[in-house]
Design a protein around this motif. Structure first.
Motif, short mmCIF file in Angstrom:
data_model
loop_
_atom_site.label_atom_id
_atom_site.label_comp_id
_atom_site.label_asym_id
_atom_site.label_seq_id
_atom_site.Cartn_x
_atom_site.Cartn_y
_atom_site.Cartn_z
N ILE A 1 100.01 57.90 12.09
CA ILE A 1 99.58 58.10 13.47
C ILE A 1 99.65 56.79 14.25
CG2 ILE A 1 97.58 58.66 14.92
CD1 ILE A 1 96.80 60.70 12.77
N GLN B 1 102.04 55.97 17.52
CA GLN B 1 101.51 55.59 18.83
C GLN B 1 101.99 54.22 19.26
OE1 GLN B 1 97.25 56.02 18.57
NE2 GLN B 1 97.34 58.22 18.95
N THR C 1 91.20 56.85 10.30
CA THR C 1 92.12 57.29 11.33
C THR C 1 91.54 56.97 12.70
OG1 THR C 1 92.72 59.09 9.87
CG2 THR C 1 93.45 59.26 12.15
N ASN C 2 92.29 56.22 13.49
CA ASN C 2 91.84 55.89 14.85
C ASN C 2 92.86 56.48 15.82
OD1 ASN C 2 91.19 54.78 17.29
ND2 ASN C 2 91.43 52.65 16.65
N LEU C 3 92.42 57.52 16.53
CA LEU C 3 93.37 58.23 17.39
C LEU C 3 93.55 57.55 18.73
CD1 LEU C 3 92.50 61.95 16.68
CD2 LEU C 3 94.58 60.73 16.07
N ASN C 4 92.67 56.60 19.06
CA ASN C 4 92.76 55.97 20.38
C ASN C 4 93.44 54.61 20.28
OD1 ASN C 4 92.44 54.92 22.89
ND2 ASN C 4 90.18 54.96 22.88
N GLN D 1 93.68 49.53 14.50
CA GLN D 1 94.43 50.72 14.15
C GLN D 1 95.33 50.40 12.97
OE1 GLN D 1 97.04 52.24 17.20
NE2 GLN D 1 96.31 54.32 16.93
#
Lengths: 365, 329
Positions: A150, A154, A302-305, A311
């Motif tokens: 992820i 990103q 997990t860091n979605l931002n 991250q």
């Protein structure tokens, strides 16, 4: 003096060479006799190296290979020196060396790819892609690269969004506008392509992360963009250079202003090449470790931002695991390395396929 | 707004026969377009300028604390006592790069000649692809391969060199049973492979510029292929090849992750290149920055600045040599 003075202008028939003298002698063509000589030299080289290693008790395979090679080179040189001339012998000697450097480069590449594959293939499973490392201890089984994938996705997206427009516009400036500053800009872009990756990370760290921005995926994206810009710019400029000037002139002659000529004629013609350039940039950025180390820092959860907090990403995941002194972690690192190299290979092949198809299309036009 | 394209009419023609000056109106759209592209180009300049300026600003506290001269000549790293010096690391950085050149240049030039002059046409395409792929493989993978696969065979070679070629001072060992892993030699070997693609592709471009007629002339006069390479291609491409080697040197100086993974970091200059312990500026930054605090961060930035300046100078010299050789020969 261009030619070695010893070289006779006419092939002088050598008393010891029973070859037909009507046929011009070409050192690069190997006769049946030459082939036999080469084979015998190789055989004697292997035998010599084997005996030497046995007597001297050298165990390293590399030592064996080097001695076999030295003996082989010496043998072929002396034999062709004896049967033909110094010039031919030198030519063959160098030919062998140059073939060797080609084989060595390809050999190293294959060795590396096979090595990563063999080390990493055992640890791959579906769960390796769908789990992160949040609740996995260093020695536990399980865990995987979800967070890293992820993060990579990103950060690469951010880097692409920043770098591709800048790079293509810069290429347009360099080759379409040919502005007053084209030469210094090209010079700087070249200097940028030699910028050590750690310095790209360090500068984003200095300006952003360390000034209160904190570690984040977006800062990693910016650092990667700095790495991508020169690669995409130079490739894109090469592509623009291949576009026929007639096309530009036709557009301008029809009364189009320059911006429409570039936007609606030149860039669409170059589209596949520009896509190739961007993919090559991504392929390079996806494996960069040093810049993201100083900006995204890495994380096991997990860091979605991408705009706040450390991250993970694929290279950082591998980097983190390699620092842990246990077998389980290192094996995980190899599996992640295999995934990473697969991604690079896929992107690389994609870029070449698109690029070649585009070049064919442009050529046919 | 009408802009006159500067054109010098041939002066000896009578006025009525001179070509009419071309006038083209630059539309509003064009001006926006040119501004956008110019802005993008300026961004590249800005990035490089910002890199230099901000690194300098942040480096100053550390340079003041340790003293500029001491920072670049001493070999200590005790941030708590303001004792900071990267002299040894600078030496080791250059040593790794030199080892890489010693091994990488013959390989890269051989490969370039192989692709240009020796390889059959079909092989040529595959080889160019392989060289490009080698350039695309992440530094991290090189490092892992260097550490796990290359260490053992190369320390065997290092042992042999130390036993048989110790007449050369840099192959000597301080103690006979010194460990020969994680050394400058092994790191240099890994970096050698990494700089091969850039040297190969740039020198290949330069060598391809040699007028084919001259090559054929050499062959037609009875020269062998090696004679042609030695007496036509290499002299013609000499400055470009030197430039490509310098470019490789620049890359080798800045290589980070592969070097960090392979070497054991030491601060003192280590001229016994076969022995355990080496260092590089980038390795220092990558391995120390995680726990760095206060002045140590500034010191790392100062080290980065030194690296930035070093690679920038090498790259600019290299590029100007390559560009000039491409223009004139």
């Amino acid at each position: 003096m261009i030619v070695d003075p010893v070289v006779p202008a006419e092939p002088v028939p050598d008393a010891r060479a029973p070859e037909d003298t009507d046929v011009p002698f070409r050192p690069k063509q190997l006769s049946a006799k030459d082939r036999v000589e080469y084979l015998l030299s190789a055989g004697s080289g292997l035998a010599f190296a084997w005996a030497l290693c046995l007597v001297m008790d050298w165990r390293a395979p590399l030592t064996f290979a080097i001695w076999a090679l030295v003996w082989f080179l010496g043998c072929t040189y002396v034999l062709s020196r004896d049967r033909t001339s110094r010039v031919v012998a030198q030519d063959r000697f160098v030919t062998t060396l140059i073939w060797l450097s080609g084989l060595l480069a390809v050999g190293v590449l294959v060795w590396m790819l096979v090595f990563v594959f063999l080390k990493g293939v055992g640890g791959l499973s579906l769960s390796f892609f769908t789990e992160d490392m949040a609740e996995v201890g260093p020695l536990d089984p399980g865990g995987g690269i979800k967070a890293a994938l992820i993060g990579t996705l990103q950060q690469i997206a951010i880097a692409t969004v920043i770098s591709v427009p800048i790079a293509i516009l810069t290429a347009v400036y360099l080759h379409e506008i040919k502005g007053r500053f084209a030469t210094p800009v090209r010079f700087i872009v070249d200097a940028m392509s030699g910028l050590p990756s750690i310095v790209a990370g360090l500068v984003v760290f200095t300006i952003w992360v360390n000034e209160g921005g904190g570690f984040s995926g977006a800062s990693a994206g910016v650092a990667l963009a700095i790495m991508m810009i020169p690669i995409v710019t130079r490739t894109a400029e090469e592509i623009l250079r291949t576009i026929d000037d007639g096309l530009r002139e036709s557009a301008l002659a029809l009364g189009a202003p320059q911006w429409r000529a570039v936007l609606q004629v030149v860039l669409p013609t170059a589209r596949s090449g520009l896509i190739t350039a961007s993919i090559l940039g991504v392929a390079r950025a996806i494996g960069e470790t040093a810049p993201v180390l100083l900006t995204a820092f890495g994380s096991s959860v997990t860091n979605l931002n991408p705009f706040s907090g450390p991250q993970a990403n694929l290279p950082l995941y591998i980097w983190g695991l390699l620092r842990e002194p246990n077998e389980v972690s290192v094996n995980r690192a190899w599996s992640a390395a295999l995934v990473l190299i697969m991604l690079v290979l896929v992107l690389f092949t994609l870029a070449r396929v698109i690029g070649e198809r585009g070049a064919r299309k442009r050529g046919a036009r | 707004m009408a802009v006159t394209t500067p054109q010098t009419p041939a002066p000896d023609l009578p006025v009525e026969e001179r070509p009419r000056a071309i006038r083209s109106a630059r539309t509003f759209g064009d001006r926006v377009f040119r501004a956008l592209a110019g802005g993008a180009a300026a961004t590249c300049l800005l990035i490089m300028a910002a890199t230099g300026i901000f690194l300098t600003i942040k480096a100053i506290p550390a340079l003041q604390a340790a003293g500029v001269w001491d920072f670049f000549t001493e070999s200590v790293w005790q941030p708590a006592e303001d004792k900071l010096g990267v002299g040894g690391l600078l030496v080791n950085t250059v040593l790794i790069a030199l080892v890489a050149l010693a091994m990488g240049v013959p390989l890269a030039l051989g490969l370039a000649l192989f692709i240009n002059e020796y390889a059959p046409a079909r092989l040529k395409r595959w080889l160019t692809g392989a060289v490009d792929l080698l350039a695309a493989i992440p530094s991290l993978i090189f490092g892992m391969w260097g550490y796990f696969a290359l260490q053992e065979p190369l320390s065997g070679v290092a042992r042999w060199l130390a036993d048989h070629l110790n007449a050369l001072p840099f192959f000597r060992l301080t103690t006979p049973d010194a460990a020969l892993t994680r050394s400058t030699f092994i790191a240099g070997a890994v970096v050698a492979i990494m700089i091969t693609p850039i040297i190969t592709s740039v020198s290949r471009d330069v060598m391809a510029q040699v007028p084919r007629v001259q090559c054929e002339g050499a062959l037609g006069l009875g020269g062998s292929r090696w004679g042609m390479i030695r007496d036509v291609i290499l002299p013609f491409g000499r400055s470009g090849i030197v430039g490509s080697i310098l470019l490789g040197f620049g890359r080798a100086l800045g290589e980070t992750i592969a070097v960090v993974l392979v070497i054991a970091l030491v601060f003192e200059p280590n001229f016994n290149i076969l022995e355990l312990g080496s260092g590089s500026i980038s390795a220092l930054i990558a391995s120390k920055f995680g726990e760095a605090q206060g002045i140590e961060i500034n010191a790392l930035i100062a080290a980065g600045l030194a690296l930035f300046i070093m690679t920038l100078v090498v790259n600019l010299i290299a590029r100007s040599i390559v560009n000039r050789s491409k223009l004139g020969g």
